[in-house]
Design an enzyme around this catalytic site. Structure first.
Site, PDB file in Angstrom:
ATOM      1  CG  ASN A 157      -0.439  -0.288   2.484  1.00 32.11           C
ATOM      2  OD1 ASN A 157       0.744  -0.610   2.599  1.00 32.11           O
ATOM      3  ND2 ASN A 157      -1.243  -0.173   3.511  1.00 32.11           N
ATOM      4  CE  LYS A 180       7.737 -11.073   0.133  1.00 31.56           C
ATOM      5  NZ  LYS A 180       6.629 -10.622  -0.737  1.00 31.56           N
ATOM      6  N   GLY A 233       2.284  -5.546   7.622  1.00 28.39           N
ATOM      7  CA  GLY A 233       1.290  -6.238   6.806  1.00 28.39           C
ATOM      8  C   GLY A 233       0.104  -6.637   7.655  1.00 28.39           C
ATOM      9  CD  GLU A 255       4.802  -0.334  12.898  1.00 26.73           C
ATOM     10  OE1 GLU A 255       3.605  -0.156  13.194  1.00 26.73           O
ATOM     11  OE2 GLU A 255       5.717   0.374  13.334  1.00 26.73           O
ATOM     12  CG  LEU A 256       0.564  -6.601  12.893  1.00 25.74           C
ATOM     13  CD1 LEU A 256       0.103  -7.661  13.875  1.00 25.74           C
ATOM     14  CD2 LEU A 256       1.306  -7.234  11.725  1.00 25.74           C
ATOM     15  CB  CYS A 289      -1.959   0.264   8.648  1.00 29.33           C
ATOM     16  SG  CYS A 289      -0.779   1.617   8.663  1.00 29.33           S
ATOM     17  CD  GLU A 388      -6.629  -3.533   8.228  1.00 33.00           C
ATOM     18  OE1 GLU A 388      -6.158  -4.688   8.189  1.00 33.00           O
ATOM     19  OE2 GLU A 388      -5.931  -2.518   8.360  1.00 33.00           O
TER      20      GLU A 388
HETATM   21  P1  NAD Z   1       0.067  -9.282   3.841  1.00 37.12           P
HETATM   22  O1  NAD Z   1       0.288  -9.681   5.247  1.00 37.12           O
HETATM   23  O2  NAD Z   1      -0.696 -10.194   2.967  1.00 37.12           O
HETATM   24  O3  NAD Z   1       1.461  -9.040   3.092  1.00 37.12           O
HETATM   25  C1  NAD Z   1       2.463  -8.216   3.626  1.00 37.12           C
HETATM   26  C2  NAD Z   1       3.806  -8.777   3.194  1.00 37.12           C
HETATM   27  O4  NAD Z   1       3.959 -10.063   3.765  1.00 37.12           O
HETATM   28  C3  NAD Z   1       3.941  -8.967   1.679  1.00 37.12           C
HETATM   29  O5  NAD Z   1       5.272  -8.680   1.296  1.00 37.12           O
HETATM   30  C4  NAD Z   1       3.661 -10.451   1.501  1.00 37.12           C
HETATM   31  O6  NAD Z   1       4.272 -10.994   0.362  1.00 37.12           O
HETATM   32  C5  NAD Z   1       4.285 -11.010   2.757  1.00 37.12           C
HETATM   33  N1  NAD Z   1       3.739 -12.319   3.150  1.00 37.12           N
HETATM   34  C6  NAD Z   1       2.523 -12.856   2.882  1.00 37.12           C
HETATM   35  N2  NAD Z   1       2.437 -14.106   3.406  1.00 37.12           N
HETATM   36  C7  NAD Z   1       3.616 -14.367   4.009  1.00 37.12           C
HETATM   37  C8  NAD Z   1       4.137 -15.481   4.755  1.00 37.12           C
HETATM   38  N3  NAD Z   1       3.414 -16.585   4.967  1.00 37.12           N
HETATM   39  N4  NAD Z   1       5.375 -15.371   5.272  1.00 37.12           N
HETATM   40  C9  NAD Z   1       6.122 -14.246   5.099  1.00 37.12           C
HETATM   41  N5  NAD Z   1       5.693 -13.176   4.388  1.00 37.12           N
HETATM   42  C10 NAD Z   1       4.447 -13.229   3.859  1.00 37.12           C
HETATM   43  O7  NAD Z   1      -0.579  -7.858   3.938  1.00 37.12           O
HETATM   44  P2  NAD Z   1      -1.079  -6.974   2.726  1.00 37.12           P
HETATM   45  O8  NAD Z   1      -2.437  -7.438   2.368  1.00 37.12           O
HETATM   46  O9  NAD Z   1      -0.039  -6.904   1.681  1.00 37.12           O
HETATM   47  O10 NAD Z   1      -1.125  -5.530   3.409  1.00 37.12           O
HETATM   48  C11 NAD Z   1      -2.241  -5.067   4.016  1.00 37.12           C
HETATM   49  C12 NAD Z   1      -2.120  -5.142   5.522  1.00 37.12           C
HETATM   50  O11 NAD Z   1      -0.958  -4.432   5.973  1.00 37.12           O
HETATM   51  C13 NAD Z   1      -3.275  -4.483   6.223  1.00 37.12           C
HETATM   52  O12 NAD Z   1      -3.704  -5.268   7.307  1.00 37.12           O
HETATM   53  C14 NAD Z   1      -2.687  -3.160   6.713  1.00 37.12           C
HETATM   54  O13 NAD Z   1      -3.376  -2.592   7.771  1.00 37.12           O
HETATM   55  C15 NAD Z   1      -1.300  -3.561   7.035  1.00 37.12           C
HETATM   56  N6  NAD Z   1      -0.368  -2.402   7.044  1.00 37.12           N
HETATM   57  C16 NAD Z   1       0.133  -1.969   8.243  1.00 37.12           C
HETATM   58  C17 NAD Z   1       0.960  -0.849   8.310  1.00 37.12           C
HETATM   59  C18 NAD Z   1       1.503  -0.351   9.632  1.00 37.12           C
HETATM   60  O14 NAD Z   1       2.479   0.380   9.640  1.00 37.12           O
HETATM   61  N7  NAD Z   1       0.915  -0.729  10.757  1.00 37.12           N
HETATM   62  C19 NAD Z   1       1.300  -0.189   7.134  1.00 37.12           C
HETATM   63  C20 NAD Z   1       0.783  -0.652   5.927  1.00 37.12           C
HETATM   64  C21 NAD Z   1      -0.052  -1.777   5.917  1.00 37.12           C
END
Ligand code: NAD
Length: 486
Positions: A157, A180, A233, A255-256, A289, A388
């Site tokens: 994002n 990554k 993520g 950071e979720l 997020c 969310e």
């Molecule tokens: P996601 O968890 O699907 O992916 C995030 C990252 O993790 C990607 O690079 C993905 O390839 C990797 N990933 C996915 N599965 C994995 C696994 N099994 N092992 C290791 N890595 C893996 O999240 P998303 O859908 O890409 O992003 C959206 C989420 O991120 C939302 O929940 C949002 O709130 C959160 N977010 C949080 C912040 C913050 O600073 N708190 C900032 C931005 C986004």
């Protein structure tokens, strides 16, 4: 294929070399649904080589990074900030094409990325340990040391901003990095990595392993050779990576997500509040997020505020990122289908759409658009108030008094941000203390994203802090040295 302003190398960056992979991922324009690039799909083998390269660069046998003084590292970061600023137009156009976000937002994101390198470049030689008064005959001090190899897994994002936030802090403190990026958007990250190499960053100090989460991401989180893991993520993936890292006792920053409330009281500057409320959910099509996705309204002003808010929502337009409208598309067809299914289920439960925006004329047919929506009549405890949604959807609830507002604000497992709009100073402080979240913004929302401000969550929103000086400290570990000198 949609043409890009510049094409960054789309291979993996390992030990200073761009390394092609066996398999590829098609990167798509969310605004048009068309392919824009093919990026590397790293597997566990490439991740292993990248961690080795980062280890060698840290230990000094390749890049001497561990031997650079803090001042020299800081100077490099400052020079790199200037490089990012000089490439601003290319980077912003890439971010806009790859994520679909409106151009204005993409430009702001690149400025923020440069600012991270400036802030942490300036901070590199200002972070230090302490001396501690202790027993007679002792001199005691603390040293702040880098962890070593930092693994960083980031989402789609805000790729450039989160690259800045994580990489700048880790490099400033003397760590090396294996990053990554997300499979859905990583072109700006690859361009930034290319510019970092051209700017003289020693080989192996920054390695980038694009790929799928379940392949490259999982291999990185579980690698025994990493010394620190920063994950941004979803909460679900956060649990997986934290479990994988725990096997090797690797410290983790998570950071979720969030389900952040905006509390509007009748005594607030309502014009400013409405502006902040709309911007807080529409920014990045709600895929933030810290999106303010719940609006808590004091009953005595609810009718008037909702009328005005409905007008503002109805005026919102969705278009391709390049058209720079109020709202861009969602990142992919999967996210769009997921959001639409949740909205359909909510309507079946009696939730009402009070107002919604529209597609702008000429919005590409293949774009993954969902128009901004204002939801009312939401049954208490409904999923749209707890989960969310990650889209431009704002759910409204009404409260009678401050106590009820606080109870509703804290009624989710998340705790990332909250906005409070009131002129009452006592109430401002009571709510700032009472709300369970990492950030509380009073009479503003997000403080313009301030890089200086520590940021992080509580509960399902994660733990650990990035940004600000706290972020710099989080990339160091403390060593206590006690000298008995007699
Ligand atoms: P996601 O968890 O699907 O992916 C995030 C990252 O993790 C990607 O690079 C993905 O390839 C990797 N990933 C996915 N599965 C994995 C696994 N099994 N092992 C290791 N890595 C893996 O999240 P998303 O859908 O890409 O992003 C959206 C989420 O991120 C939302 O929940 C949002 O709130 C959160 N977010 C949080 C912040 C913050 O600073 N708190 C900032 C931005 C986004």
């Amino acid at each position: 294929m949609t043409a890009l302003p510049v094409t960054p190398p789309c291979d993996a960056l390992i030990g200073g070399e761009w390394v092609p992979t066996q398999a590829w991922i098609e990167a798509e324009s969310p605004s048009r649904g068309e392919a824009i690039a093919r990026i590397a799909r790293c597997q566990a083998e490439e991740v292993m080589v990248a961690v080795d390269a980062a280890r060698r660069a840290f230990a000094g046998s390749v890049g001497d990074w561990a031997r650079w003084t803090a001042r020299r590292r800081g100077d490099w970061l400052l020079e790199f900030a200037a490089t990012i600023e000089a490439d601003h137009a290319n980077l912003a156009a890439l971010e806009c094409a790859d994520t679909g976000k409106p151009m204005r937002q993409a430009e702001a994101d690149i400025r923020a990325c440069a600012r991270y390198f400036r802030f942490y470049g300036g901070g590199a030689d200002k972070l230090h340990g302490e001396t501690i008064p202790f027993d007679e005959g002792f001199a005691v001090m603390t040293l702040r040391e880098p962890y070593g190899v930092c693994a960083q897994i980031i989402p789609w994002n805000y790729p450039a901003q989160i690259f800045g936030r994580c990489v700048a802090a880790a490099l400033a403190t003397g760590n090396t990095v294996v990053l990554k990026p997300a499979e859905d958007a990583c072109l700006s990250v690859l361009r930034l990595a290319q510019l970092a190499q051209e700017n003289g960053l020693p080989p192996g100090v920054l390695n980038v392993v694009p790929g799928l989460g379940r392949e490259a991401g999982a291999a990185l989180a579980a690698h025994p050779g990493i010394d620190h893991l920063s994950f941004t993520g979803s909460p679900e993936t956060g649990t997986h990576v934290a479990q994988a890292a725990a096997v090797h006792h690797v410290p983790v920053t998570l950071e979720l997500g969030g389900k952040s409330p905006q509390l509007v009281f009748a005594d607030a500057d309502l014009d400013a509040a409405l502006e902040g409320v709309v911007r807080g959910i529409v920014q990045n099509a709600g895929q933030t997020c810290s999106a303010g996705s719940r609006l808590l309204l004091e009953a005595s002003c609810a009718e008037a505020v909702l009328g005005e808010l409905a007008e503002r929502f109805a005026a919102l337009r969705c278009a391709a990122g390049e058209a720079d409208a109020d709202c861009g598309p969602l990142i992919n067809a999967r996210q769009k289908a997921r959001l639409e299914a949740r909205l359909e289920a909510a309507l079946a439960d009696g939730v009402r759409v009070l107002a919604c925006g529209r597609l702008a004329e000429g919005a590409p047919a293949g774009g993954h658009f969902v128009v901004p929506q204002l939801l009312g009549d939401v049954p208490s405890g409904h999923a749209v108030l707890r989960e969310e949604l990650f889209g431009p959807v704002l759910a409204v609830q009404v409260f009678r008094d401050e106590a009820e507002a606080l109870r509703l604000a804290n009624a989710t497992p998340f705790g990332l941000c909250a906005g409070v709009w009131t002129r009452d100073g006592g109430r401002q402080l009571r709510l700032a203390k009472g709300i369970r979240s990492g950030q509380v913004f009073i009479n503003n929302y997000g403080a313009g994203g301030g890089i200086e401000l520590p940021f992080g969550g509580v509960g399902r929103s994660g733990h650990g802090r990035e940004k600000g000086f706290e972020g710099l400290r989080s990339y160091t570990r403390l060593k206590t040295v006690a000298i008995r000198h007699g």
